[in-house]
Scaffold this motif. Structure first.
Motif, PDB file in Angstrom:
ATOM      1  N   VAL A   1      63.658  28.668  12.822  1.00 33.83           N
ATOM      2  CA  VAL A   1      64.257  29.881  13.399  1.00 33.83           C
ATOM      3  C   VAL A   1      63.349  30.463  14.479  1.00 33.83           C
ATOM      4  CG1 VAL A   1      64.880  32.276  12.892  1.00 33.83           C
ATOM      5  CG2 VAL A   1      65.664  30.432  11.390  1.00 33.83           C
ATOM      6  N   ILE A   2      62.046  30.508  14.212  1.00 32.96           N
ATOM      7  CA  ILE A   2      61.098  31.025  15.214  1.00 32.96           C
ATOM      8  C   ILE A   2      61.189  30.208  16.497  1.00 32.96           C
ATOM      9  CG2 ILE A   2      58.638  31.187  15.779  1.00 32.96           C
ATOM     10  CD1 ILE A   2      58.142  32.010  12.869  1.00 32.96           C
ATOM     11  N   ALA A   3      61.236  28.883  16.350  1.00 31.48           N
ATOM     12  CA  ALA A   3      61.279  28.017  17.527  1.00 31.48           C
ATOM     13  C   ALA A   3      62.564  28.215  18.315  1.00 31.48           C
ATOM     14  CB  ALA A   3      61.144  26.557  17.095  1.00 31.48           C
ATOM     15  N   LEU A   4      63.688  28.369  17.618  1.00 30.31           N
ATOM     16  CA  LEU A   4      64.977  28.500  18.308  1.00 30.31           C
ATOM     17  C   LEU A   4      65.141  29.882  18.937  1.00 30.31           C
ATOM     18  CD1 LEU A   4      67.249  26.667  15.719  1.00 30.31           C
ATOM     19  CD2 LEU A   4      66.688  25.874  18.018  1.00 30.31           C
ATOM     20  N   VAL A   5      64.823  30.922  18.196  1.00 33.97           N
ATOM     21  CA  VAL A   5      64.950  32.282  18.743  1.00 33.97           C
ATOM     22  C   VAL A   5      63.946  32.486  19.872  1.00 33.97           C
ATOM     23  CG1 VAL A   5      64.725  34.744  18.208  1.00 33.97           C
ATOM     24  CG2 VAL A   5      65.874  33.217  16.598  1.00 33.97           C
ATOM     25  N   GLY A   6      62.801  31.802  19.787  1.00 34.22           N
ATOM     26  CA  GLY A   6      61.790  31.926  20.840  1.00 34.22           C
ATOM     27  C   GLY A   6      62.255  31.451  22.195  1.00 34.22           C
ATOM     28  N   LEU A   7      63.354  30.686  22.243  1.00 33.35           N
ATOM     29  CA  LEU A   7      63.888  30.244  23.535  1.00 33.35           C
ATOM     30  C   LEU A   7      64.299  31.425  24.415  1.00 33.35           C
ATOM     31  CD1 LEU A   7      66.079  27.231  22.339  1.00 33.35           C
ATOM     32  CD2 LEU A   7      64.018  27.089  23.735  1.00 33.35           C
TER      33      LEU A   7
ATOM     34  N   LEU B   1      70.601  29.572  27.432  1.00 33.57           N
ATOM     35  CA  LEU B   1      69.633  28.961  26.518  1.00 33.57           C
ATOM     36  C   LEU B   1      69.348  29.890  25.342  1.00 33.57           C
ATOM     37  CD1 LEU B   1      68.140  26.251  26.556  1.00 33.57           C
ATOM     38  CD2 LEU B   1      66.193  27.416  27.592  1.00 33.57           C
ATOM     39  N   THR B   2      69.270  31.192  25.618  1.00 31.79           N
ATOM     40  CA  THR B   2      69.047  32.167  24.555  1.00 31.79           C
ATOM     41  C   THR B   2      70.175  32.139  23.537  1.00 31.79           C
ATOM     42  OG1 THR B   2      67.802  33.618  26.040  1.00 31.79           O
ATOM     43  CG2 THR B   2      68.719  34.612  24.059  1.00 31.79           C
ATOM     44  N   LYS B   3      71.417  32.122  24.032  1.00 36.75           N
ATOM     45  CA  LYS B   3      72.572  32.116  23.124  1.00 36.75           C
ATOM     46  C   LYS B   3      72.620  30.839  22.299  1.00 36.75           C
ATOM     47  CE  LYS B   3      75.219  34.971  26.313  1.00 36.75           C
ATOM     48  NZ  LYS B   3      76.276  34.980  27.358  1.00 36.75           N
ATOM     49  N   MET B   4      72.309  29.709  22.932  1.00 36.68           N
ATOM     50  CA  MET B   4      72.272  28.442  22.188  1.00 36.68           C
ATOM     51  C   MET B   4      71.244  28.507  21.067  1.00 36.68           C
ATOM     52  SD  MET B   4      72.532  25.734  25.370  1.00 36.68           S
ATOM     53  CE  MET B   4      72.059  24.341  24.348  1.00 36.68           C
ATOM     54  N   GLY B   5      70.059  29.022  21.377  1.00 41.81           N
ATOM     55  CA  GLY B   5      68.998  29.088  20.382  1.00 41.81           C
ATOM     56  C   GLY B   5      69.323  30.024  19.238  1.00 41.81           C
ATOM     57  N   VAL B   6      69.842  31.210  19.550  1.00 41.40           N
ATOM     58  CA  VAL B   6      70.161  32.189  18.509  1.00 41.40           C
ATOM     59  C   VAL B   6      71.294  31.685  17.620  1.00 41.40           C
ATOM     60  CG1 VAL B   6      71.058  34.509  18.088  1.00 41.40           C
ATOM     61  CG2 VAL B   6      69.310  34.155  19.833  1.00 41.40           C
TER      62      VAL B   6
ATOM     63  N   LEU C   1      53.672  31.076  22.355  1.00 42.75           N
ATOM     64  CA  LEU C   1      54.326  32.021  21.451  1.00 42.75           C
ATOM     65  C   LEU C   1      54.785  31.334  20.169  1.00 42.75           C
ATOM     66  CD1 LEU C   1      55.671  34.805  20.867  1.00 42.75           C
ATOM     67  CD2 LEU C   1      57.712  33.909  21.995  1.00 42.75           C
ATOM     68  N   VAL C   2      55.510  30.240  20.321  1.00 40.52           N
ATOM     69  CA  VAL C   2      56.092  29.572  19.158  1.00 40.52           C
ATOM     70  C   VAL C   2      55.009  28.973  18.271  1.00 40.52           C
ATOM     71  CG1 VAL C   2      57.538  27.643  18.440  1.00 40.52           C
ATOM     72  CG2 VAL C   2      58.291  29.133  20.276  1.00 40.52           C
TER      73      VAL C   2
END
Length: 738
Positions: free
Chosen positions: A286-292, A300-305, A532-533
């Motif tokens: 989750v950290i890695a995906l939301v960190g996008l 890219l943000t929407k895909m990650g979240v 960050l990630v």
């Protein structure tokens, strides 16, 4: 943590009807929401902070109705051998086609090639530019059908007709290979558990979790502006982690049964121990995906979240629905080591004291840590060599398969007008604050004409107010070339010089300039995102393992696997190695967002294996085993399951290689090969070798930090307070109050 999850597992086992009803209700609710949701429109592709986006915004303001970001189509005509497009009959066919297309309700303009002088010098090729009021993903099927029908009619008159541009942009499909990936996962689960029922539980829960996640994305697609790639990514990640997380819970449940515990107690302990690892593994993903979101590209943000939301659902289902389904299964799920009738009858396994493959491998690594470590590092280093030749870019029609009309149109335009014609640059001159805007427009056009690698510069086209003008520049190289990228920067530098001392402004936009800006933005964001990630996950793993060196080793191992995976992507998609086997019809630059996306997703998945494997070692070490023996114990209990999980994840990701979307195909291959490198080289070889070399120092933690860190009890030490770990009869009410 372990105590709470233990209670949650027993509660779910005992109240299985209630838990199952909740998940079925959520799936139904999400399905109804998706079915009743309006059809999603366009996925807006805005890149805040880039010059190309500023120019688009300025065009919307100064040229109302221009639809600068609307879909475009180039209908390209080629005359038969011995004829020209200026022949009367061919000219009549083209003009008729343009008139038909101009009648569309979504068409903003349809330009006659003879009026626009868009006929090649040899007269063999001409094109008509069709502009639409909406973007390609927003375009109605009727408009796309009209475009294809008009082209087919012109072909019937004897012309070669192809259609380029984004007007025919289609929703990607993954093909049958996705089903094959799930089938492979099913086979691996059956082999791992020796039971169809036990194998079916992870598949069932993963499908339910993905169903809830994807249906929710579909229901929210219109209000949240989510594109088709968002649900594809959520499916890809959700299936992989959903199966793996459930696999670890079921495996631990069978191990607890083998130790003689009753089924409810085994379900509670499985949730308390393996469930703790699932929680922290899920958190790293989750950290890695939301960190996008730090990249500041909304898509890219929407895909990650969205993918992160699906991972959260997978974790919750593994912790609650798996114990509930185990309660329904009863004695049909057998203890570990006991064969089912499916694989040889209901008798105990032969030679139960014989070391398994994981034990034998770990013992070998512990005896030869230096050799294994060197071999693993050198092997990954060799695989990473192609990454030094990495070229980034975004796909255009030139990267499409030669079987598509978009690619054939691209090639025809290159043949008739030169390679740069497929990537025109739009120069926007803002003269609103200038004393003489018209003079400024002319000066900019003259300066751009004098630049290298410029074929054509059109006269400035001002707006009605006369304060802004557009200039079209045709480069002499193809859109994805370094020469065109240098030209974009040269135009921007020249514009800054011309407008120095004035209030004017020169901006460069268009699809080619936007691709260049996106690539640069992603490159600039890679290191901050990585810091960050990796930094957040490093802190999380310190809490989990209560060690400094183990999380550090985990992060360095990840860097090795991701570099090796990027090298493999370059070798296949850029160099063309094994491209036929992978269905890559056209090689070219690696997609700009691939490195940063791979870093995020692979890091999260890599930490899954780290947590699952090393927590078993940590558990053995905490309970009194020597460091080297703890490594062997961790492999004895975890190697088989981690291997199965990795094969399953590889199969699921590899299933997306059959996608028609080049981005999805590349991501599927990249993630599959990254899981292979990370699970089988880093976690199975390098990790035990490093831990064997470090010995007890691997678990060192400063005393002051040990006192400051919260005790999350991933090892389940809190469950040993009683002889059998049972809690008081009111635990269900305590859980509800909690």
């Amino acid at each position: 943590m372990a105590t709470f999850l233990y209670r949650l597992g027993r509660f779910s086992f005992r109240r299985r009807h209630f838990v199952a009803l909740i998940w079925v209700a959520l799936l139904t609710l999400a399905g109804v929401g998706a079915a009743s949701a309006p059809t999603p429109g366009s996925t807006s592709f805005s890149i805040p902070g880039t010059e190309a986006q500023k120019a688009f915004d300025l065009l919307e303001e100064r040229f109302p109705g221009m639809s600068a970001d609307g879909a475009t189509a180039r209908v390209v005509f080629k005359a038969p051998d011995g004829e020209k497009m200026t022949d009367a009959e061919n000219k009549a066919t083209v003009q008729k086609t343009v008139r038909e297309l101009a009648d569309g309700s979504e068409v903003a303009s349809a330009v006659d090639p003879y009026q626009a002088k868009s006929v090649s010098q040899d007269g063999r090729i001409a094109y008509a530019q069709i502009s639409y009021k909406v973007s390609g993903m927003e375009l109605e099927d009727a408009s796309k059908d009209a475009l294809e029908d008009a082209a087919e009619d012109a072909r019937g008159a004897g012309l070669t007709v192809e259609v380029g541009g984004d007007a025919l942009q289609a929703v990607p499909h993954t093909g049958s290979s996705e089903i094959i990936g799930i089938a492979v996962a099913a086979v691996v689960l059956v082999i791992t558990f020796g039971s169809l029922l036990a194998a079916g539980l992870p598949l069932l829960t993963a499908i339910i979790g993905v169903g809830i996640g994807v249906a929710t994305i579909s229901a929210l697609a219109s209000p949240l502006d989510l594109g088709s790639t968002t649900s594809t990514l959520a499916t890809m990640i959700g299936l992989a982690v959903g199966i793996d997380y459930a696999l670890f819970i079921v495996s631990r449940y069978r191990a607890e049964l083998a130790e003689g515990r009753d089924r409810e107690e085994a379900a509670g302990r499985a949730a308390g121990t393996a469930g703790s690892a699932v929680v922290f593994a899920g958190l790293t993903v989750v950290i890695a995906l939301v960190g996008l979101s730090v990249v500041n590209i909304p898509m890219l943000t929407k895909m990650g979240v969205a993918a992160a939301g699906t991972v959260v659902i997978a974790v919750l289902i593994a912790l609650t629905m798996i114990p509930a389904l185990l309660g329904y299964a009863g004695r049909k799920v057998r203890p570990a080591g006991e064969k089912s009738k499916l694989l040889g009858g209901g008798r105990a396994a032969k030679n139960p004291d014989r070391p398994n493959m994981g034990t034998r491998w770990a013992s070998f690594v512990v005896r030869r840590p230096v050799a294994v470590l060197l071999l693993g590092v050198l092997g990954l280093g060799a695989a990473a060599v192609p990454a030094s030749s990495l070229e980034l870019g975004l796909p255009d029609d030139g990267s499409q398969p030669t079987s598509t009309t978009q690619r054939r149109a691209y090639d025809l335009l290159s043949e008739g007008f030169g390679p740069g014609f497929n990537g025109p640059l739009m120069v926007v001159v803002d003269g609103k604050g200038a004393e003489d805007p018209q003079a400024l427009f002319g000066d900019v056009a003259d300066e751009v004409k004098g630049l290298d690698n410029v074929v054509t510069v059109t006269p400035p086209a001002p707006n009605k107010a006369g304060d802004t003008a557009t200039i079209t520049v045709i480069p002499d190289a193809k859109p994805s070339s370094a020469t065109t990228e240098d030209l974009v920067h040269a135009i921007r530098d020249t514009g800054a010089d011309v407008t120095a001392g004035t209030d004017g402004q020169v901006l460069v936009t268009g699809a080619t300039a936007m691709n260049i800006d996106v690539s640069e933005k992603l490159n600039d964001a890679l290191l901050p995102y990585l810091a960050l990630v990796v930094g957040l996950a490093f802190l999380l793993l310190i809490v989990v393992f209560r060690s400094i060196l183990v999380p550090l080793k985990a992060a360095l191992g990840f860097l090795l696997s991701v570099l090796a995976a990027l090298g493999a992507v370059v070798a296949v998609f850029q160099w063309g190695w094994l491209s036929g086997l992978m269905g890559v019809e056209e090689t070219g630059p690696v997609m700009s967002m691939m490195p940063i996306f791979m870093v995020g997703v692979v890091f999260g998945l890599a930490m899954d294996y780290e947590v699952f494997l090393v927590t078993r070692m940590r558990e053995a070490y905490v309970h009194g085993e020597k460091p080297s023996q703890a490594v062997v114990t961790g492999f004895r209990h975890g190697a088989r399951v981690v291997t199965a999980a990795a094969v399953i994840m590889m199969a699921v990701f590899a299933g997306f290689i059959g996608s028609s979307e080049s981005m999805v195909k590349m991501i599927g291959f990249g993630l599959a090969i990254a899981v292979f490198f990370d699970a089988f080289v880093v976690r199975m070889a390098i990790v035990p070798a490093v831990l064997a070399l470090l010995g007890g120092k691997a678990w060192w933690l400063p005393k002051w930090l040990d006192r400051a860190l919260p005790n999350v009890d991933v090892e389940g030490e809190g469950l040993r307070t009683g002889s059998d770990g049972r809690k008081d009869p009111d635990e269900d009410r305590e859980l509800v109050r909690a």
